[in-house]
Design a protein around this motif. Structure first.
Motif, PDB file in Angstrom:
ATOM      1  N   THR A   1       1.066   9.618  -3.081  1.00 11.77           N
ATOM      2  CA  THR A   1       0.427   8.432  -3.505  1.00 11.77           C
ATOM      3  C   THR A   1       1.271   7.879  -4.441  1.00 11.77           C
ATOM      4  O   THR A   1       1.363   6.855  -5.165  1.00 11.77           O
ATOM      5  CB  THR A   1      -0.505   8.738  -3.533  1.00 11.77           C
ATOM      6  N   SER A   2       2.702   7.666  -4.177  1.00 10.86           N
ATOM      7  CA  SER A   2       3.753   7.690  -5.325  1.00 10.86           C
ATOM      8  C   SER A   2       3.528   5.860  -5.356  1.00 10.86           C
ATOM      9  O   SER A   2       3.662   5.155  -6.824  1.00 10.86           O
ATOM     10  CB  SER A   2       4.822   7.702  -5.283  1.00 10.86           C
ATOM     11  N   TRP A   3       3.419   4.901  -4.581  1.00  8.14           N
ATOM     12  CA  TRP A   3       3.133   3.387  -4.775  1.00  8.14           C
ATOM     13  C   TRP A   3       2.312   3.192  -4.996  1.00  8.14           C
ATOM     14  O   TRP A   3       2.189   2.054  -5.492  1.00  8.14           O
ATOM     15  CB  TRP A   3       3.898   3.037  -3.365  1.00  8.14           C
ATOM     16  N   ASN A   4       1.051   3.863  -4.443  1.00  5.92           N
ATOM     17  CA  ASN A   4      -0.522   4.090  -4.845  1.00  5.92           C
ATOM     18  C   ASN A   4      -0.440   3.669  -7.087  1.00  5.92           C
ATOM     19  O   ASN A   4      -1.360   3.267  -7.704  1.00  5.92           O
ATOM     20  CB  ASN A   4      -1.229   4.036  -4.698  1.00  5.92           C
ATOM     21  N   ILE A   5       0.726   4.856  -7.188  1.00  6.40           N
ATOM     22  CA  ILE A   5       0.229   5.264  -8.721  1.00  6.40           C
ATOM     23  C   ILE A   5       0.982   4.031  -9.132  1.00  6.40           C
ATOM     24  O   ILE A   5       0.819   3.193 -10.490  1.00  6.40           O
ATOM     25  CB  ILE A   5       0.727   6.439  -8.638  1.00  6.40           C
ATOM     26  N   ILE A   6       2.104   3.229  -9.054  1.00  4.72           N
ATOM     27  CA  ILE A   6       2.889   2.251  -9.657  1.00  4.72           C
ATOM     28  C   ILE A   6       2.099   1.306  -9.538  1.00  4.72           C
ATOM     29  O   ILE A   6       2.239   0.190 -10.409  1.00  4.72           O
ATOM     30  CB  ILE A   6       4.586   2.177  -8.369  1.00  4.72           C
ATOM     31  N   GLN A   7       1.665   1.234  -8.208  1.00  7.04           N
ATOM     32  CA  GLN A   7       0.992  -0.155  -8.482  1.00  7.04           C
ATOM     33  C   GLN A   7      -0.417  -0.184  -9.467  1.00  7.04           C
ATOM     34  O   GLN A   7      -0.878  -1.503  -9.877  1.00  7.04           O
ATOM     35  CB  GLN A   7       0.001  -0.036  -7.421  1.00  7.04           C
ATOM     36  N   GLN A   8      -1.021   0.755  -9.641  1.00 11.38           N
ATOM     37  CA  GLN A   8      -2.143   1.157 -11.080  1.00 11.38           C
ATOM     38  C   GLN A   8      -1.304   0.667 -11.975  1.00 11.38           C
ATOM     39  O   GLN A   8      -1.988   0.147 -13.079  1.00 11.38           O
ATOM     40  CB  GLN A   8      -2.633   2.264 -10.489  1.00 11.38           C
ATOM     41  N   LEU A   9       0.044   1.698 -12.627  1.00 16.39           N
ATOM     42  CA  LEU A   9       0.546   0.942 -13.911  1.00 16.39           C
ATOM     43  C   LEU A   9       0.786  -0.325 -13.756  1.00 16.39           C
ATOM     44  O   LEU A   9       0.634  -0.882 -14.999  1.00 16.39           O
ATOM     45  CB  LEU A   9       1.930   2.140 -13.373  1.00 16.39           C
TER      46      LEU A   9
END
Length: 318
Positions: free
Chosen positions: A46-54
């Motif tokens: 889920t790395s990309w999802n976390i980057i999107q949230q940030l």
């Protein structure tokens, strides 16, 4: 903008939020203008999802998502391409690089005028057998080959003047040799700083023993490219000419001996039965091929397109 922090990553979902918060605290306490560029090198978690949230919460967070895993060098190249800071800091996403080093690295580039500062993990928290000893051997070979007296070529924590990252092309697995690439482009004020190395907090390393084999092969490649990358004819043409002259001289000698024996009434054998004839012929053929290889290399360099060897799927805040 003062600083761009470029962070390539692969499956680092546990550490991204903590890493960003840590970087933000350091930047804000030092009143830096900054951006943090995460390059997702084909993560399957889920790395990309976390980057999107940030990126939705913080405009200074920017993201690049690769179509698939291309490698750290390609991720750094993409990050360098969009970085806007006067000073570019690279670090790994696994929390083993300490963001508290950023102010000192910035000072060395912006105030003291260095082109590049490479981190040196003098005290490491890695496995001695699988990482520390091979790393020492690798760094020794890199120093001997490149002429750069750095203790830790492979440290991910580095600082660059903006002009450096905009001048170099990082491809293959050349991220280990960015200081050498910079030197080859004429940036000679390259220094080193001892940096704190953190023990890995989450997950496992993404690099196996094959990285050292690849590293030594890349070392040979970059040593060749640094000398002949922009002038392949100087290497292939030279050796091709020498091989052809050797073969031609040997063929002339074989022919001369044949004619001398023939006119002297001595017993002769067919030229094709003389092993030196085949050595001469092979040398001339190899020489011709090497010369043509140098000629084609020159044409490719002058006329070939400069393609990127990766495909970007998505951008955030860029």
């Amino acid at each position: 903008m003062n600083i761009s922090v470029v962070i390539p990553l692969l499956n680092e979902e546990e550490s991204l939020q903590e890493l960003y918060d840590w970087i933000a605290r350091v930047m804000q306490s030092n009143q830096f203008l900054y951006e943090v560029i995460f390059i997702d090198d084909g993560s399957t978690d889920t790395s990309w999802n976390i980057i999107q949230q940030l990126s939705e919460k913080h405009t200074e967070v920017k993201g690049i998502k690769f179509q698939r895993n291309y490698g750290k060098s390609q991720a750094l190249d993409a990050g360098f391409g969009v970085a806007n800071g006067d000073v570019i800091i690279t670090m790994d996403a696994d929390l083993q690089d300490n963001p508290e080093e950023i102010p000192d690295l910035y000072h060395l580039i912006a105030i003291e005028g260095y082109d590049l500062i490479s981190g040196w993990k003098k005290k490491r928290y890695d496995n001695v057998i699988t990482k520390n000893i091979p790393s020492k051997l690798f760094n020794w070979a890199a120093r001997r080959t490149s002429g750069l007296h750095l203790n830790d070529f492979n440290c991910g924590l580095k600082a660059y003047k903006k002009e450096v990252v905009k001048s170099i092309k990082v491809s293959g697995e050349m991220h280990r040799y960015i200081p050498v690439l910079a030197k080859n482009e004429g940036f000679t004020k390259i220094g080193e700083k001892v940096v704190q190395h953190q023990a890995r907090k989450y997950g496992i390393t993404k690099f196996g023993m094959d990285r050292f084999i690849n590293g030594f092969l890349d070392l040979i490649t970059i040593s060749f490219l640094s000398k002949f990358g922009k002038r392949p004819m100087h290497f292939f043409g030279l050796w091709g000419t020498l091989m052809f002259i050797f073969g031609f001289t040997l063929a002339f000698y074989v022919g001369f001996v044949k004619l001398y024996r023939l006119y002297s009434g001595m017993k002769t054998i067919l030229v094709t039965n003389n092993p030196w004839f085949y050595i001469a012929l092979t040398s001339m053929v190899i020489g011709t091929i090497l010369f043509l290889a140098g000629f084609l290399g020159e044409l490719i360099i002058k006329n070939g397109p400069q393609e990127k060897h990766y495909k970007i799927k998505e951008y955030l805040n860029l």
